[in-house]
Design an enzyme around this catalytic site. Structure first.
Site, PDB file in Angstrom:
ATOM      1  CG  ASP A 124      32.067 -59.081  12.473  1.00  0.00           C
ATOM      2  OD1 ASP A 124      32.117 -60.284  12.747  1.00  0.00           O
ATOM      3  OD2 ASP A 124      32.202 -58.176  13.323  1.00  0.00           O
ATOM      4  CG  ASP A 145      35.644 -58.605  11.680  1.00  0.00           C
ATOM      5  OD1 ASP A 145      35.294 -59.766  11.438  1.00  0.00           O
ATOM      6  OD2 ASP A 145      35.144 -57.908  12.578  1.00  0.00           O
ATOM      7  CG  ASP A 150      33.690 -55.200  15.595  1.00  0.00           C
ATOM      8  OD1 ASP A 150      33.516 -56.273  15.004  1.00  0.00           O
ATOM      9  OD2 ASP A 150      33.645 -55.099  16.834  1.00  0.00           O
TER      10      ASP A 150
HETATM   11  P1  ADP Z   1      32.172 -62.596  14.906  1.00  0.00           P
HETATM   12  O1  ADP Z   1      32.733 -63.181  13.659  1.00  0.00           O
HETATM   13  O2  ADP Z   1      30.687 -62.653  14.918  1.00  0.00           O
HETATM   14  O3  ADP Z   1      32.680 -61.213  15.172  1.00  0.00           O
HETATM   15  P2  ADP Z   1      34.170 -63.862  16.522  1.00  0.00           P
HETATM   16  O4  ADP Z   1      34.892 -64.399  15.331  1.00  0.00           O
HETATM   17  O5  ADP Z   1      34.779 -62.726  17.209  1.00  0.00           O
HETATM   18  O6  ADP Z   1      32.667 -63.520  16.120  1.00  0.00           O
HETATM   19  O7  ADP Z   1      33.991 -65.046  17.537  1.00  0.00           O
HETATM   20  C1  ADP Z   1      33.519 -66.304  17.156  1.00  0.00           C
HETATM   21  C2  ADP Z   1      33.594 -67.274  18.286  1.00  0.00           C
HETATM   22  O8  ADP Z   1      34.971 -67.540  18.599  1.00  0.00           O
HETATM   23  C3  ADP Z   1      32.980 -66.759  19.571  1.00  0.00           C
HETATM   24  O9  ADP Z   1      31.625 -67.089  19.651  1.00  0.00           O
HETATM   25  C4  ADP Z   1      33.802 -67.496  20.627  1.00  0.00           C
HETATM   26  O10 ADP Z   1      33.316 -68.787  20.840  1.00  0.00           O
HETATM   27  C5  ADP Z   1      35.176 -67.612  19.991  1.00  0.00           C
HETATM   28  N1  ADP Z   1      36.083 -66.543  20.411  1.00  0.00           N
HETATM   29  C6  ADP Z   1      36.642 -65.597  19.614  1.00  0.00           C
HETATM   30  N2  ADP Z   1      37.452 -64.773  20.323  1.00  0.00           N
HETATM   31  C7  ADP Z   1      37.372 -65.169  21.591  1.00  0.00           C
HETATM   32  C8  ADP Z   1      37.939 -64.713  22.818  1.00  0.00           C
HETATM   33  N3  ADP Z   1      38.754 -63.648  22.887  1.00  0.00           N
HETATM   34  N4  ADP Z   1      37.636 -65.379  23.930  1.00  0.00           N
HETATM   35  C9  ADP Z   1      36.823 -66.450  23.894  1.00  0.00           C
HETATM   36  N5  ADP Z   1      36.247 -66.910  22.798  1.00  0.00           N
HETATM   37  C10 ADP Z   1      36.508 -66.304  21.654  1.00  0.00           C
HETATM   38 MG    MG Z   2      33.263 -58.643  15.255  1.00  0.00          MG
END
Ligand code: ADP
Ligand code: MG
Length: 610
Positions: free
Chosen positions: A315, A510, A506
């Site tokens: 991730d 995920d 994390d």
């Molecule tokens: P990654 O898969 O790299 O860990 P996330 O899935 O956590 O990333 O987030 C992907 C996208 O979803 C972020 O770039 C954001 O636009 C949106 N997002 C996810 N969770 C939140 C949150 N709590 N608040 C605002 N935007 C969020």
């Molecule tokens: Mg993450």
């Protein structure tokens, strides 16, 4: 236990005295030896009786009892005494090693406990260790958090996941006044919990306090050995009986005591302790070793799989990047000022532990939950309602999905959080995070461990994903993924593949992918609790390099297990052959068994110094 040791030591002393002062060979000698043997082997005899009651006639204890009594009848007093003595010494060394490993695992499990936010009397928030929570303290639980103490919901409503406690997979809905048990996980909102028990009296505290080998997932290898031993014992017992009776018909000068002795040697060899103990022991010591390096592995099973891994999926946010996200800029649209956009976003993000939420809420803590309700959609964003307002924050896709008219702004190289209020787009927050130092070119280092593919899965934009993929020397990236999209990428990857696949993440977004992978790894102390609980392996330090270390360690542990098994079987085979030809003594047979166990312990301990 103390009494046991006392009896044991006094019996050994007695036998020394006995050997130094050779009495005349009369009845008193037998009686003294009988007493010594009884004292030194009383634990074995007691276990034999209880095994017999359970109709288990072929246990290691019954075999030892028969051999001991048999040797005594033959007048081989010293050997009869040596059987229980050597066995007990072996047990002692092994229980020492197991205790040490248990302690390491226990310490690590305790340190896994994160501090929680306690609401003080004056409404201020204070971070405290769960161990310090008193009855009636109020604590804040956010989306994805584990509830550390038993209590009742004082504020908030939403679903909690109790699967790790009861196995019940359907989350339960709780609201004000409902009881919650510790160890359950808050699914997608936040709750204020009033503690009804202290940590150590709570369900979760009690679970953490009992660490027992049986609770670890057994590896296939371990299960195989147990099955093998069950078949092996009757087989060798039969061989012993044949050795006793058969020669009567073919050997000219058949001496009963001679062949009886040989059959006792074979009986002792059939004692399966060496494998029964050594294989699980090797794994357990391996788990202890991992614990020393702050890696919680939930079972030997995963060591086997990790040793054969050839694909690693990461991730991005929080796993490869620092997770210490910071705001680069805030843009207001449709007449909204930047401060308004930020304030609205902060209200919604107050329920979340996502690194984005942390950055947006910096120092702002909203804990007035009246007229407030919010739900996090992992990997997408949050929808909140307060005082008749509806706020949506999240990715552009998430806003569009919720029927917000999102303008066509050019994609940036930053993490983008789009904000809408009451159905209208009001602005955008751009954030950035740094790559962790260890992430740089981790792909190359993994390739040295025979990993064929290193890939990146992220909910973030393509531009960002591509950049990070290059920095980590990865083979491919998949962007704009929702949690279930991550799962389908893994599913596809697992089709027609040899070897196994691990996923490292994390956040709460995920958890599903971690459950899907052959081995799911959660990385970082500040990872979401739900992810740590779901993971097969929890690495408490946030460094991605630890993933490389975990794979390397598993390979080493696995090869030690194979070595240990070969040693145990090899020694047995040797003594068996010697026994049939009358060249082995009973004490050698038992020493071979215990010796194999000792070698296994030392061989495994060797790893600890590595
Ligand atoms: P990654 O898969 O790299 O860990 P996330 O899935 O956590 O990333 O987030 C992907 C996208 O979803 C972020 O770039 C954001 O636009 C949106 N997002 C996810 N969770 C939140 C949150 N709590 N608040 C605002 N935007 C969020
Ligand atoms: Mg993450």
């Amino acid at each position: 236990m103390k009494l046991n040791k006392l009896i044991f030591i006094s019996a050994i002393l007695l036998s020394f005295v006995k050997m130094l002062y050779q009495f005349e060979s009369d009845k008193s000698v037998d009686i003294i030896w009988a007493a010594i043997i009884f004292l030194v082997g009383h634990n074995i005899f007691i276990k034999t009786i209880s095994d017999f009651k359970k109709k288990e006639f072929f246990s290691e204890f019954s075999l030892m009892s028969i051999a001991t009594v048999g040797a005594f009848i033959l007048g081989e007093y010293i050997e009869a005494a040596l059987i229980p003595i050597i066995y007990n010494l072996g047990e002692l060394s092994q229980s020492y090693a197991v205790k040490k490993a248990k302690k390491d695992i226990q310490n690590l499990k305790q340190s896994k406990l994160k501090e929680v936010e306690r609401i003080d009397e004056d409404g201020k928030l204070l971070l405290v260790s769960p161990l310090k929570i008193e009855i009636n303290d109020r604590i804040i639980i956010k989306s994805g958090d584990l509830i550390p103490v038993d209590g009742t919901v004082e504020n908030g409503k939403g679903y909690v996941d109790i699967s790790s406690i009861t196995g019940e997979v359907i989350p339960i809905y709780v609201k004000e006044g409902d009881e919650v048990i510790s160890g359950s996980i808050c699914k997608d909102t936040s709750l204020v919990i009033k503690a009804s028990k202290k940590f150590k009296d709570s369900n979760y505290g009690k679970i953490l306090a009992t660490i027992d080998e049986a609770s670890f997932n057994k590896s296939k290898y371990e299960k195989f050995i147990t099955r093998f031993a069950k078949k092996y014992v009757p087989f060798v017992a039969l061989a012993a009986i044949i050795t006793l009776i058969f020669p009567y018909f073919i050997v000219e000068n058949y001496v009963f005591s001679d062949w009886f002795y040989r059959s006792l040697v074979i009986l002792m060899i059939s004692c399966p302790c060496a494998f029964l103990v050594s294989i699980p022991l090797s794994y357990f010591l391996g788990l202890g070793l991992m614990a020393k390096r702050r890696i919680i592995c939930k079972g030997g099973e995963f060591i086997d799989i990790l040793a054969k891994t050839n694909k690693v999926f990461f991730d991005k946010t929080g796993t490869l990047t620092e997770g210490k996200i910071y705001i680069v800029s805030v843009q207001g649209f449709n007449g909204f000022a930047r401060e308004d956009v930020l304030t609205e976003a902060q209200i919604a993000e107050s329920i979340s532990r996502h690194p984005i939420a942390k950055a947006i809420c910096e120092n702002v803590m909203i804990c007035d939950y009246e007229n407030f309700e919010a739900k996090e959609f992992p990997g997408e964003g949050i929808i909140a309602n307060y005082n008749d307002n509806k706020i949506i924050v999240g990715s552009k896709k998430f806003l569009i999905k919720n029927k917000i008219d999102a303008p066509d702004l050019p994609e940036t190289e930053f993490i983008e959080v789009w904000v809408a209020k009451n159905g209208k787009f009001i602005g955008r927050i751009l954030l950035d995070d740094k790559l962790k130092k260890d992430s740089l070119c981790i792909g190359e280092r993994l390739k040295k461990l025979k990993i064929k593919k290193v890939a990146l899965l992220t909910g973030d934009t393509k531009i960002k994903a591509k950049k990070i993929c290059e920095l980590i020397c990865g083979d491919e990236y998949h962007a704009e993924l929702k949690p279930l999209d991550k799962v389908s990428v893994l599913e596809k990857e697992k089709e027609n593949m040899n070897g196994s696949l691990i996923f490292v993440g994390d956040g709460i977004n995920d958890a599903a992918a971690i459950a899907k992978a052959d081995v799911g790894i959660s990385l970082g102390k500040y990872g979401a609790d739900i992810t740590i609980e779901t993971a097969d392996i929890a690495i408490l330090d946030g460094s991605p390099e630890k993933v490389t270390e975990t794979i390397l360690l598993s390979k080493k542990i696995f090869s030690i297990v194979v070595q240990n098994t070969s040693i145990a079987i090899g020694i047995k085979l040797l003594i068996f052959i010697l026994g049939v030809f009358g060249e082995a003594h009973i004490w050698q047979a038992i020493l071979a068994d215990v010796g194999a166990t000792l070698i296994v312990v030392f061989n495994s301990l060797r790893l600890m110094r590595a």
